[in-house]
Design an enzyme around this catalytic site. Structure first.
Site: not given
Ligand code: IFM
Length: 472
Positions: A29, A86, A130, A174-175, A308, A310, A374, A421, A428-429
């Site tokens: 990223q 991180r 990641h 990660n995730e 993480n 959101y 995050e 985060w 952003e992917w």
């Molecule tokens: O940008 C992402 C991150 O790479 C992983 N967690 C969620 C973030 C927001 O979408």
């Protein structure tokens, strides 16, 4: 899950001594330099070149050019007083095709980054994966192949050998839910496959990779080993999004909770898969990829769990609804949209969800310290003519989430730290560069960094180890 929503207000409050304040990023990223120093292609290099997969046709080729600008970035971090940073290590820099010897040029970047962080008094938190799988491994099956987990353990050992003298906080993956279900289930992330069976296999192999890597790290003397999960309260709601829920709504919430949260929490922290996960997986490709002692490996003790958070996910029973591709087994379940306010991602802003989650984890999985690795929000930030980014909405978001986290702490959750985060706006992917999560604005035209108002606010939070009364 049962939510016991904690009440918060806007009084000043203080976090416990030693609470860790930090910020997070990930290699693909922010680093850019996609072809420098022998880096091999990752699945995101490939995927982002497939027309229509990433907004605007954006790629991580240049990103924030952090690979070349890390010294300036570390100086900015130091200016904020971060305790911890991180970052993730790009596997295709270290092993360009996912196996074989370390490329000294690739690992050299992380050597320099870690040294710069330590010189600035910032503790490095290294994440080993990641989402940037070497493309060569995807070509051999990617995370649907058991061998990828074995390769990951070797890679972990190589990185640890090189950085162990200076890094003692390690996150394996990660995730894994996102990597498996968006990467192999719905196909909105790399590598873009669309098979529920592949997603289950990928999820299991990511967990196995975590367990094997955790053992490797432990054997190498690592002090703090962690896994980061994207977790969310799953809230039963009526089909219109209104309250007034039925038993069927509650059952729907239970299933989605199993698929999102328990699919990862239960194997790692209890050494078993939740019943509903086994039921759904056995209907989607079967379970032959789960071998005899895998769960014992996956349950290798960890020293903290990264969370993480959101937003919550809302679900309702809705007979006749086709399955949502990210949740195999979700036939007959709807995901009603949440009420405003939303961030620029369209995600609802629900700070209490973080408190609920921390309390639930402490209750259902006691004994493992928690770190929010995050939390943050994208908003449509634009610098004013004076060059200042007035992101009051982000400050209010962060303030409210920290209040919820503090309430959970007060109620007994073993929360040790909070990492925002993200440190920088970044790739952003599938959304490309359009969504800005940073507390530092990045002008992609000239790579200028502008700390936003939220960065200054976060500096004050860190300095007082807590929150003041008034919020922007
Ligand atoms: O940008 C992402 C991150 O790479 C992983 N967690 C969620 C973030 C927001 O979408």
């Amino acid at each position: 899950m049962t939510a016991t929503t904690l009440q918060t207000d806007d009084r000043p409050l203080t976090f416990p001594p030693g609470f860790v304040w930090g910020a997070a990023t990930a290699a693909y990223q922010i680093e850019g330099a996609a072809r420098d120093d022998g880096r091999g292609p990752s699945i995101w290099d490939t995927f982002s070149r497939v027309p229509g997969k990433v907004a605007g046709g954006h790629t991580g080729d240049v990103a924030c050019d952090h690979y070349h600008r890390y010294r300036e970035d570390v100086r900015l971090m130091a200016g904020l007083g971060l305790d911890a940073y991180r970052f993730s290590v790009a596997w295709p820099r270290v092993q360009p095709d996912g196996s074989g010897p370390v490329d000294p040029r690739g690992i050299g970047f992380y050597d320099r980054l870690v040294d710069a962080l330590l010189d600035a008094g910032i503790t490095p938190y290294a994440t080993l994966y990641h989402w940037d799988l070497p493309q060569a491994l995807e070509d051999r099956g990617g995370w649907t192949s058991r061998d990828t987990a074995l390769r990951f353990a070797d890679y972990t050992g190589l990185v640890h050998d090189r950085l162990a003298d200076r890094v003692d906080t390690w996150t394996t993956i990660n995730e894994p839910w996102v990597a498996a279900y968006l990467g192999y289930g719905s196909g909105v992330h790399a590598p873009g496959r669309t098979s529920a069976a592949d997603a289950f296999r990928a999820a299991h192999h990511l967990l196995l990779a975590h367990g094997l890597a955790a053992r490797r790290l432990r054997a190498g003397g690592a002090e703090r080993i962690s896994l980061t999960l994207n977790l969310a309260p799953i809230v039963a709601t009526g089909i219109s999004g209104a309250s007034g829920t039925s038993e069927q709504d509650a059952a729907a919430a239970g299933l989605i909770d199993a698929m999102l949260n328990r699919q990862f929490l239960d194997p790692v922290l209890r050494g078993e898969y939740a019943g509903p996960v086994l039921d759904v997986a056995s209907r989607h490709g079967g379970l032959d990829h789960v071998h005899g002692d895998d769960l014992a490996v996956i349950a290798e003790p960890i020293d903290s769990l990264g969370i993480n958070y959101y937003n919550p996910t809302y679900v309702a029973a809705a007979p006749g609804t086709p399955p949502n591709p990210v949740y195999p087994g979700s036939e007959g379940i709807a995901f009603p949209p949440a009420a405003p306010p939303h961030t620029a991602m369209g995600w609802p802003i629900v700070p209490e969800g973080l408190g609920d989650l921390l309390i639930r984890l402490s209750r259902d999985y006691p004994g493992v310290p928690l770190v929010v690795t995050e939390n943050g929000a994208a908003f449509d930030d634009v610098p004013d003519p004076d060059g200042r980014v007035r992101d009051g909405a982000r400050i209010r978001y962060l303030d409210a989430h920290l209040r919820a986290a503090h309430a959970a702490l007060t109620a007994g959750a073993d929360l040790r730290g909070y990492l925002v985060w993200s440190f920088l706006d970044n790739f952003e992917w599938a959304e490309g560069y359009g969504k800005r999560f940073g507390i530092v604005y990045v002008d992609y035209a000239d790579q200028r960094r502008l700390p936003k108002d939220s960065a200054q606010w976060f500096r004050d939070v860190i300095a007082r180890n807590g929150l003041g009364g008034e919020v922007a």
